[in-house]
Design an enzyme around this catalytic site. Structure first.
Site, mmCIF file in Angstrom:
data_model
loop_
_atom_site.group_PDB
_atom_site.id
_atom_site.type_symbol
_atom_site.label_atom_id
_atom_site.label_comp_id
_atom_site.label_asym_id
_atom_site.label_seq_id
_atom_site.Cartn_x
_atom_site.Cartn_y
_atom_site.Cartn_z
ATOM 1 N N HIS A 14 0.699 -6.696 17.886
ATOM 2 C CA HIS A 14 -0.304 -7.749 18.053
ATOM 3 C C HIS A 14 -1.116 -7.509 19.315
ATOM 4 O O HIS A 14 -0.617 -6.937 20.277
ATOM 5 C CB HIS A 14 0.349 -9.123 18.248
ATOM 6 C CG HIS A 14 1.414 -9.442 17.270
ATOM 7 N ND1 HIS A 14 2.733 -9.155 17.493
ATOM 8 C CD2 HIS A 14 1.354 -10.036 16.065
ATOM 9 C CE1 HIS A 14 3.446 -9.559 16.461
ATOM 10 N NE2 HIS A 14 2.640 -10.092 15.581
ATOM 11 N N LYS A 48 0.837 -1.207 0.000
ATOM 12 C CA LYS A 48 0.000 0.000 0.000
ATOM 13 C C LYS A 48 0.873 1.258 0.000
ATOM 14 O O LYS A 48 0.564 2.234 -0.686
ATOM 15 C CB LYS A 48 -0.933 -0.002 1.206
ATOM 16 C CG LYS A 48 -2.013 -1.073 1.123
ATOM 17 C CD LYS A 48 -2.797 -1.171 2.421
ATOM 18 C CE LYS A 48 -3.818 -2.288 2.354
ATOM 19 N NZ LYS A 48 -4.549 -2.449 3.621
#
Length: 117
Positions: free
Chosen positions: A104, A62
Site C-alpha cells: 500500500h 489473473k
C-alpha cells in the site's frame, strides 16, 4: 515451476467510494473470516485492507487465467494472514501453492500473485 503470474493495482479512493456508496462492496469481496478482520480495523487501515484483498483476488484470478467470474468469484478466494503476518492464499477452501504480496501507499494498493504447479 511457475504456472501463473498476476498483478493488480487499485486506487484506495475508488474502493472507499464503492464501500461508502452502498456498504455492500466489502460483503461482495470478502469471506466471513476476512470480514471479521475488516470489522476489527478502522479508518484508513480498513480501506487499505479492503483494497489489498480486492487487488489480491484480482491478481489471483489473473494468475489462474480465468479472471473473476463463474469459475472464480471473490468469495472463492481467501487471503488470511499467518501468525507472522504473511498473507496466505486459499481457493475454495484449499491452500494455494504459490505466493502473494500485498502493498500500500497513501493512495494505492497493489498485489502480485505467483502460482506454482
Amino acid at each position: 515451476m511457475i504456472s501463473g503470474i498476476g498483478l493488480d493495482i487499485v486506487e484506495l479512493d475508488r474502493i472507499a467510494k464503492l464501500e461508502e456508496k452502498s456498504g455492500k462492496f466489502a460483503a461482495r469481496v470478502l469471506t466471513h473470516s476476512e470480514t471479521a478482520i475488516y470489522r476489527s480495523l478502522s479508518g484508513h487501515r480498513r480501506t487499505e485492507f479492503l483494497a489489498g484483498r480486492f487487488a489480491g483476488k484480482e491478481a489471483f484470478s489473473k494468475a489462474r487465467g480465468t479472471g473473476i467470474g463463474a469459475d472464480c468469484n471473490f468469495t472463492d478466494i481467501e487471503i488470511i494472514p499467518e501468525p507472522s503476518g504473511k498473507p496466505r492464499l486459499y481457493f475454495k477452501g484449499s491452500t494455494v501453492s504459490g505466493f502473494i504480496s500485498i502493498t500500500h501507499t497513501k493512495k494505492i494498493a497493489a498485489a502480485q500473485v505467483i502460482l506454482e504447479a
